[in-house]
Enzyme design. Structure first.
Site, PDB file in Angstrom:
ATOM      1  CG  ASP A   1      -1.696   1.095   1.220  1.00  0.00           C
ATOM      2  OD1 ASP A   1      -1.949   2.006   0.318  1.00  0.00           O
ATOM      3  OD2 ASP A   1      -2.416   1.562   2.306  1.00  0.00           O
TER       4      ASP A   1
ATOM      5  CE  LYS B   1      -0.400   3.768   3.486  1.00  0.00           C
ATOM      6  NZ  LYS B   1      -1.281   4.158   4.396  1.00  0.00           N
TER       7      LYS B   1
ATOM      8  CG  ASP C   1      -3.131   5.836   2.055  1.00  0.00           C
ATOM      9  OD1 ASP C   1      -3.113   4.594   1.971  1.00  0.00           O
ATOM     10  OD2 ASP C   1      -2.476   6.552   3.092  1.00  0.00           O
TER      11      ASP C   1
ATOM     12  NE  ARG D   1     -11.934   3.340   4.136  1.00  0.00           N
ATOM     13  CZ  ARG D   1     -11.874   4.162   4.884  1.00  0.00           C
ATOM     14  NH1 ARG D   1     -12.903   5.167   4.988  1.00  0.00           N
ATOM     15  NH2 ARG D   1     -10.994   4.203   5.560  1.00  0.00           N
TER      16      ARG D   1
HETATM   17  N1  BES Z   1      -3.256   0.111   5.189  1.00  0.00           N
HETATM   18  C1  BES Z   1      -3.583   1.599   5.644  1.00  0.00           C
HETATM   19  C2  BES Z   1      -3.776   1.561   7.125  1.00  0.00           C
HETATM   20  C3  BES Z   1      -2.729   1.380   8.066  1.00  0.00           C
HETATM   21  C4  BES Z   1      -2.045   2.504   8.108  1.00  0.00           C
HETATM   22  C5  BES Z   1      -2.374   0.401   8.602  1.00  0.00           C
HETATM   23  C6  BES Z   1      -0.728   2.367   9.072  1.00  0.00           C
HETATM   24  C7  BES Z   1      -1.585   0.123   9.554  1.00  0.00           C
HETATM   25  C8  BES Z   1      -0.461   1.056   9.644  1.00  0.00           C
HETATM   26  C9  BES Z   1      -4.970   1.946   4.950  1.00  0.00           C
HETATM   27  O1  BES Z   1      -4.895   1.648   3.792  1.00  0.00           O
HETATM   28  C10 BES Z   1      -4.918   3.607   5.192  1.00  0.00           C
HETATM   29  O2  BES Z   1      -3.890   3.821   4.422  1.00  0.00           O
HETATM   30  N2  BES Z   1      -5.896   3.985   5.836  1.00  0.00           N
HETATM   31  C11 BES Z   1      -5.737   5.455   5.832  1.00  0.00           C
HETATM   32  C12 BES Z   1      -7.350   5.851   5.662  1.00  0.00           C
HETATM   33  C13 BES Z   1      -7.470   7.358   5.432  1.00  0.00           C
HETATM   34  C14 BES Z   1      -6.942   7.791   4.322  1.00  0.00           C
HETATM   35  C15 BES Z   1      -8.959   7.618   5.705  1.00  0.00           C
HETATM   36  C16 BES Z   1      -5.095   5.942   7.227  1.00  0.00           C
HETATM   37  O3  BES Z   1      -5.498   5.178   8.133  1.00  0.00           O
HETATM   38  O4  BES Z   1      -4.560   6.853   7.287  1.00  0.00           O
HETATM   39 ZN    ZN Z   2      -4.114  -0.057   3.260  1.00  0.00          ZN
HETATM   40 MN    MN Z   3      -4.043   2.832   2.406  1.00  0.00          MN
END
Ligand code: BES
Ligand code: ZN
Ligand code: MN
Length: 506
Positions: free
Chosen positions: A284, A291, A361, A365
């Site tokens: 990701d 990121k 990101d 979902r």
């Molecule tokens: N895979 C990430 C969540 C994540 C982040 C897991 C850090 C473990 C450590 C997910 O895909 C993500 O990026 N989520 C975002 C959502 C936001 C953009 C609403 C997040 O948590 O920042």
């Molecule tokens: Zn993710």
């Molecule tokens: Mn993500």
């Protein structure tokens, strides 16, 4: 590794290369457990001398190795500090078993016996036995594939859960709980391997290959892989909006396990299955909503949900549980590219709902919603998904307990209970319309983000839009799927125990 129940001998005549014996904090010699008493007597008071000297006080995770005690057959006795006797539960048990296992990591022993269950009553002795196996298996794990000169130097072949109080043991129950523990260890190992392999090895195609290996290993598992063109036909526009940014083709992997037996003892292939859906983002980057660079390597673990579901299925098949299970792994890589989704793009999910991709990101979902819709065709009794879905979950619960969110409190409680039994805990977070409102989009049916507040809850509210007709629970394992730079194999124990409980009821 061979895991065994051993009720055959007294500790002093146990033929293992090493025996581990529990000593509680500040115990008087007279109140030592049966195993410690036996060893102390046979060795003419060696253990009590050490305890009386003050050098060893039994505090949690303290260790003292003794060699060639006279009157004791085993060449090594490891005194293992277990802390406060009243507070010694499966959590503390797991800790000390890991401590002992680590202390013996480089030791050239072939067999190991644990005498650490004295303080457990009949009601939770079986749980304790399972926990010993899981804790040992967990600390025994390593992935050596990538270090040029690393090799597995462990000589250990056999681990026994040993008991002195034969009257206390229901042998069949205990043997079963040790077999269950061994099955869970297998499942955790598969999950850890998958998650620890780097993103350039563990691609969606690699996960599909591993799923086929699992299916080939068990006569009652079948596998089917949906390719991107199949998903196009099914209208999985949400999943495809993630995978299209990558050169690695996305895969929707479906495994079916048929173990249910009806009241006449016949196979019941039509019994409603338990559906397990896993987020399988093999890397990701965040996509166009890229990121930051720090610790981005950890995003290879973003397929921890898929790894956990495949591991759970393996454990279930090892135990040949009397249930039907369908597993769906939504595997894709989230990359920025000229073909990637852009913030503001609107896509149509398989369910027909349109989604405004406000942040690329929030991709988990997007792949999960189509998997959750697809699995409906199996008319499942319940659907559980697991996903490293939100950073917010780490802020809320840290790395110790995963979040469970559900449209059915009974299901949430069943999951929490299973987690407590097996020491892989879950904690429920609320949902509701106030949170759901945060997902409003100006143009589409749903936005894919709900702002900074309650990020774990709004993510679950998004998924809930696709599971309305089912009993459904979502596990956010962002904090628990890995620790440092290593996969934990969670939630394999939690979900395996959930399935064990389900099978016991059916
Ligand atoms: N895979 C990430 C969540 C994540 C982040 C897991 C850090 C473990 C450590 C997910 O895909 C993500 O990026 N989520 C975002 C959502 C936001 C953009 C609403 C997040 O948590 O920042
Ligand atoms: Zn993710
Ligand atoms: Mn993500």
């Amino acid at each position: 590794m061979q895991y065994k129940l051993d009720t055959s001998s007294s500790p002093s005549s146990n033929k293992s290369d090493c025996i581990v014996v529990a000593i509680f904090a500040n115990e008087k010699v007279a109140s030592l457990g049966d195993a410690a008493q036996n060893l102390d007597k046979s060795s003419k008071g060696t253990l009590s001398t050490i305890i009386d000297s003050g050098d060893f006080n039994g505090s949690l995770e303290q260790t003292q190795m003794l060699y060639n005690l006279s009157g004791v057959d085993a060449s090594r006795v490891l005194m293992l500090g277990c802390g406060d006797k009243q507070a010694f539960d499966t959590i503390a048990l797991s800790k000390v078993v890991k401590t002992a296992s680590k202390a013996l990591k480089t030791s050239k022993i072939k067999s190991l016996s644990f005498y650490v269950t004295d303080s457990f009553g009949d009601d939770n002795l079986a749980q304790a036995a399972t926990q010993i196996i899981i804790a040992h298996g967990d600390s025994d794990y390593q992935l050596l594939d990538y270090k040029s000169d690393a090799k597995d130097e462990s000589t250990l072949e056999k681990v026994s859960v040993s008991m002195t109080d034969l009257a206390k043991c229901n042998k069949t129950d205990l043997e079963m709980s040790i077999e269950n523990g061994a099955a869970i260890v297998e499942g955790m190992k598969l999950a850890k391997d998958l998650a620890n392999h780097p993103g350039n090895v563990c691609t969606p195609t690699y996960i599909a290959d591993q799923a086929e290996i699992v299916a080939n290993d068990y006569a009652n598992i079948t596998v089917d892989v949906l390719e991107e063109k199949d998903m196009e036909k099914l209208g999985m526009g949400s999943f495809l909006s993630v995978s299209k940014g990558s050169d690695e083709p996305g895969k929707m992997i479906i495994l079916e396990y048929k173990g249910a037996i009806d009241e006449h003892g016949d196979k019941d292939g039509n019994k409603a299955p338990i559906a397990l859906v896993g987020k399988g983002i093999t890397f990701d980057t965040g996509g166009i909503s890229l990121k930051p660079g720090a610790a981005m390597d950890e995003m290879k673990f973003d397929m921890g949900g898929a790894a956990g579901m495949l591991g759970t299925l393996k454990a279930c098949a090892e135990m040949q549980l009397n249930i039907n299970v369908v597993v769906v792994l939504a595997a894709a890589e989230n990359m920025p590219s000229a073909r990637a989704s852009k913030p503001g793009d609107i896509v149509t999910s398989m369910a027909g709902k349109t989604i405004e991709v406000l942040n690329t990101d929030a991709e988990g979902r997007l792949v999960l919603c189509d998997a959750l819709t697809y699995v409906g065709k199996y008319k499942p009794e319940v659907i559980i998904d697991a996903a490293t879905l939100t950073g917010a979950c780490i802020i809320a619960l840290g790395h110790h307990i995963c979040a469970v969110l559900s449209n059915n409190d009974g299901l949430a409680n069943d999951i929490i209970d299973a987690g407590n039994i097996i020491n892989d805990r879950a904690w429920q977070l609320p949902m509701g319309d106030d949170y759901k409102k945060q997902l409003k989009s100006s143009f589409a049916d749903l936005g894919n983000i709900g702002g900074r507040a309650a990020g774990t809850i709004t993510a679950a509210c998004f998924l809930a839009e696709f599971t309305k007709e089912y009993k459904w629970a979502h596990l956010d394992i962002a904090g628990t799927a890995w620790e440092g730079k290593d996969s934990t194999g969670r939630p394999v124990p939690l979900l395996s125990q959930y399935l064990i409980n389900k099978a016991a009821k059916s």
